[in-house]
Scaffold this motif. Sequence first.
Motif, PDB file in Angstrom:
ATOM      1  N   THR A  98       2.856  -3.846  -6.088  1.00 38.72           N
ATOM      2  CA  THR A  98       2.212  -2.572  -6.537  1.00 38.72           C
ATOM      3  C   THR A  98       1.399  -2.144  -5.479  1.00 38.72           C
ATOM      4  O   THR A  98       0.219  -2.836  -5.252  1.00 38.72           O
ATOM      5  N   LEU A  99       1.557  -1.130  -4.718  1.00 41.11           N
ATOM      6  CA  LEU A  99       0.741  -0.534  -3.761  1.00 41.11           C
ATOM      7  C   LEU A  99      -0.371   0.411  -4.090  1.00 41.11           C
ATOM      8  O   LEU A  99       0.046   1.166  -5.009  1.00 41.11           O
ATOM      9  N   LEU A 100      -1.474   0.465  -3.513  1.00 37.58           N
ATOM     10  CA  LEU A 100      -2.412   1.528  -3.893  1.00 37.58           C
ATOM     11  C   LEU A 100      -3.031   2.105  -2.460  1.00 37.58           C
ATOM     12  O   LEU A 100      -3.402   1.373  -1.612  1.00 37.58           O
ATOM     13  N   ASN A 101      -3.010   3.474  -2.346  1.00 39.91           N
ATOM     14  CA  ASN A 101      -3.643   4.366  -1.170  1.00 39.91           C
ATOM     15  C   ASN A 101      -5.066   4.417  -1.649  1.00 39.91           C
ATOM     16  O   ASN A 101      -5.368   5.141  -2.469  1.00 39.91           O
ATOM     17  N   THR A 102      -5.924   3.856  -0.950  1.00 43.47           N
ATOM     18  CA  THR A 102      -7.208   3.898  -1.368  1.00 43.47           C
ATOM     19  C   THR A 102      -8.001   4.898  -0.456  1.00 43.47           C
ATOM     20  O   THR A 102      -9.207   5.234  -0.574  1.00 43.47           O
ATOM     21  N   ASP A 103      -7.343   5.458   0.537  1.00 40.49           N
ATOM     22  CA  ASP A 103      -7.823   6.568   1.367  1.00 40.49           C
ATOM     23  C   ASP A 103      -7.889   7.952   0.458  1.00 40.49           C
ATOM     24  O   ASP A 103      -6.984   8.357  -0.212  1.00 40.49           O
ATOM     25  N   PRO A 104      -9.197   8.488   0.663  1.00 32.39           N
ATOM     26  CA  PRO A 104      -9.637   9.645  -0.245  1.00 32.39           C
ATOM     27  C   PRO A 104      -8.997  10.965   0.058  1.00 32.39           C
ATOM     28  O   PRO A 104      -9.030  11.661  -0.671  1.00 32.39           O
ATOM     29  N   SER A 105      -8.248  11.029   1.469  1.00 34.27           N
ATOM     30  CA  SER A 105      -7.818  12.376   1.896  1.00 34.27           C
ATOM     31  C   SER A 105      -6.547  12.197   2.579  1.00 34.27           C
ATOM     32  O   SER A 105      -5.732  13.325   2.523  1.00 34.27           O
ATOM     33  N   SER A 106      -6.006  11.214   2.877  1.00 36.78           N
ATOM     34  CA  SER A 106      -4.539  11.325   3.659  1.00 36.78           C
ATOM     35  C   SER A 106      -3.473  10.353   2.799  1.00 36.78           C
ATOM     36  O   SER A 106      -3.607   9.232   2.480  1.00 36.78           O
ATOM     37  N   PRO A 107      -2.332  10.864   2.823  1.00 35.38           N
ATOM     38  CA  PRO A 107      -1.232  10.322   2.275  1.00 35.38           C
ATOM     39  C   PRO A 107      -0.591   9.152   3.302  1.00 35.38           C
ATOM     40  O   PRO A 107      -1.029   9.173   4.408  1.00 35.38           O
ATOM     41  N   VAL A 108       0.109   8.329   2.866  1.00 37.97           N
ATOM     42  CA  VAL A 108       0.738   7.235   3.599  1.00 37.97           C
ATOM     43  C   VAL A 108       2.243   7.149   3.415  1.00 37.97           C
ATOM     44  O   VAL A 108       2.601   7.096   2.080  1.00 37.97           O
ATOM     45  N   ARG A 109       2.891   7.184   4.354  1.00 38.17           N
ATOM     46  CA  ARG A 109       4.334   7.223   4.223  1.00 38.17           C
ATOM     47  C   ARG A 109       4.794   5.851   4.868  1.00 38.17           C
ATOM     48  O   ARG A 109       4.653   5.346   5.832  1.00 38.17           O
ATOM     49  N   LEU A 110       5.734   5.222   4.019  1.00 37.36           N
ATOM     50  CA  LEU A 110       6.237   4.084   4.471  1.00 37.36           C
ATOM     51  C   LEU A 110       7.736   4.204   4.127  1.00 37.36           C
ATOM     52  O   LEU A 110       8.320   4.881   3.271  1.00 37.36           O
ATOM     53  N   ARG A 111       8.236   3.740   5.295  1.00 37.32           N
ATOM     54  CA  ARG A 111       9.927   3.912   5.261  1.00 37.32           C
ATOM     55  C   ARG A 111      10.523   2.424   5.015  1.00 37.32           C
ATOM     56  O   ARG A 111      10.134   1.361   5.311  1.00 37.32           O
TER      57      ARG A 111
END
Length: 156
Positions: A98-111
């Motif tokens: 279970t991953l969490l993106n803590t960045d307040p403004s940028s999405p993260v794309r994982l392939r």
Amino acid sequence: MPHDPHAVEVLLTLVEDDLPVPAYAHPGDAGADLVTRVDVELGPGERATVPTGLRIALPDGYAAFVHPRSGLAARHGVTVVNAPGTVDAGYRGEITVTLLNTDPSSPVRLRRGDRIAQLVVQRVERARFVRAERLPGSHRGEGGLGSSGGWDAPTG
């Protein structure tokens, strides 16, 4: 990596044959890399449970712990929500993270195939819990969270 005769043997199966087997990036590393089986995008503040395509059989007396990758955390703010996640010796299902993106403004794309976490295999002890009238004393006593001092927030 050369064969280590002292390494614990962990049996594994892959959900899909073209996924990599967990591997240590460098000699002496504690964690073996886990990858994502699917493409995933995490918006700011979003979390997702990501499949790794890996099933393992740990020997009795061992557990595996899923840790965040420091590079993902430092560069993108991605962490593991329940770090470390525990994989018990008796679990045979696919390991998910279970991953969490803590960045307040940028999405993260994982392939698919991107490294998303590390798996640390450790020997663990079983405890026998024994009720007592009282506990023996200790230097710390009942001091809890933050009892050893540290950073203080400014007041005023």
